[in-house]
Write a protein that holds these residues in place. Sequence first.
Motif, PDB file in Angstrom:
ATOM      1  N   GLY A  26     133.870  78.835 -53.453  1.00 23.94           N
ATOM      2  CA  GLY A  26     132.868  77.797 -53.292  1.00 23.94           C
ATOM      3  C   GLY A  26     133.267  76.765 -52.255  1.00 23.94           C
ATOM      4  O   GLY A  26     132.451  76.306 -51.449  1.00 23.94           O
ATOM      5  N   PHE A  27     134.544  76.390 -52.252  1.00 19.13           N
ATOM      6  CA  PHE A  27     135.046  75.430 -51.263  1.00 19.13           C
ATOM      7  C   PHE A  27     134.948  76.005 -49.855  1.00 19.13           C
ATOM      8  O   PHE A  27     134.520  75.312 -48.921  1.00 19.13           O
ATOM      9  CB  PHE A  27     136.497  75.054 -51.584  1.00 19.13           C
ATOM     10  CG  PHE A  27     137.097  74.099 -50.599  1.00 19.13           C
ATOM     11  CD1 PHE A  27     136.678  72.779 -50.555  1.00 19.13           C
ATOM     12  CD2 PHE A  27     138.068  74.527 -49.716  1.00 19.13           C
ATOM     13  CE1 PHE A  27     137.228  71.896 -49.639  1.00 19.13           C
ATOM     14  CE2 PHE A  27     138.618  73.657 -48.799  1.00 19.13           C
ATOM     15  CZ  PHE A  27     138.200  72.334 -48.762  1.00 19.13           C
ATOM     16  N   ALA A  29     132.859  78.295 -48.822  1.00 18.36           N
ATOM     17  CA  ALA A  29     131.434  78.346 -48.488  1.00 18.36           C
ATOM     18  C   ALA A  29     130.918  76.966 -48.095  1.00 18.36           C
ATOM     19  O   ALA A  29     130.121  76.830 -47.152  1.00 18.36           O
ATOM     20  CB  ALA A  29     130.633  78.900 -49.668  1.00 18.36           C
ATOM     21  N   LEU A  30     131.375  75.923 -48.781  1.00 20.98           N
ATOM     22  CA  LEU A  30     130.968  74.562 -48.457  1.00 20.98           C
ATOM     23  C   LEU A  30     131.438  74.157 -47.064  1.00 20.98           C
ATOM     24  O   LEU A  30     130.664  73.627 -46.264  1.00 20.98           O
ATOM     25  CB  LEU A  30     131.520  73.595 -49.505  1.00 20.98           C
ATOM     26  CG  LEU A  30     131.220  72.121 -49.289  1.00 20.98           C
ATOM     27  CD1 LEU A  30     129.726  71.865 -49.458  1.00 20.98           C
ATOM     28  CD2 LEU A  30     132.016  71.284 -50.256  1.00 20.98           C
ATOM     29  N   VAL A  31     132.702  74.415 -46.752  1.00 23.54           N
ATOM     30  CA  VAL A  31     133.240  74.078 -45.436  1.00 23.54           C
ATOM     31  C   VAL A  31     132.531  74.888 -44.351  1.00 23.54           C
ATOM     32  O   VAL A  31     132.187  74.356 -43.290  1.00 23.54           O
ATOM     33  CB  VAL A  31     134.768  74.308 -45.390  1.00 23.54           C
ATOM     34  CG1 VAL A  31     135.309  74.190 -43.985  1.00 23.54           C
ATOM     35  CG2 VAL A  31     135.470  73.323 -46.312  1.00 23.54           C
ATOM     36  N   GLY A  33     129.467  76.116 -44.465  1.00 24.49           N
ATOM     37  CA  GLY A  33     128.119  75.580 -44.331  1.00 24.49           C
ATOM     38  C   GLY A  33     128.085  74.268 -43.572  1.00 24.49           C
ATOM     39  O   GLY A  33     127.214  74.035 -42.736  1.00 24.49           O
ATOM     40  N   MET A  34     129.052  73.401 -43.839  1.00 23.05           N
ATOM     41  CA  MET A  34     129.119  72.131 -43.113  1.00 23.05           C
ATOM     42  C   MET A  34     129.422  72.360 -41.637  1.00 23.05           C
ATOM     43  O   MET A  34     128.894  71.655 -40.772  1.00 23.05           O
ATOM     44  CB  MET A  34     130.170  71.223 -43.748  1.00 23.05           C
ATOM     45  CG  MET A  34     129.768  70.718 -45.117  1.00 23.05           C
ATOM     46  SD  MET A  34     131.051  69.803 -45.947  1.00 23.05           S
ATOM     47  CE  MET A  34     131.174  68.364 -44.911  1.00 23.05           C
TER      48      MET A  34
END
Length: 54
Positions: A26-27, A29-31, A33-34
């Motif tokens: 999840g982390f 994927a977050l990075v 996406g950002m």
Amino acid sequence: MSFREEHELHKRRFGRNLGLGLVLAGFVALVFGMTIAKVSDDGFAVPKIEQGEK
């Protein structure tokens, strides 16, 4: 020949490892996406290097 039954400690460890793996995924994927949001922004530009600098 049969395998021995899995010990309770291994079952708990697997659950913890699975949870940690999901958090890390999840982390990432977050990075990712950002990063995509930042790069696709209209204001994003590669810095220009002046001719005299190296």
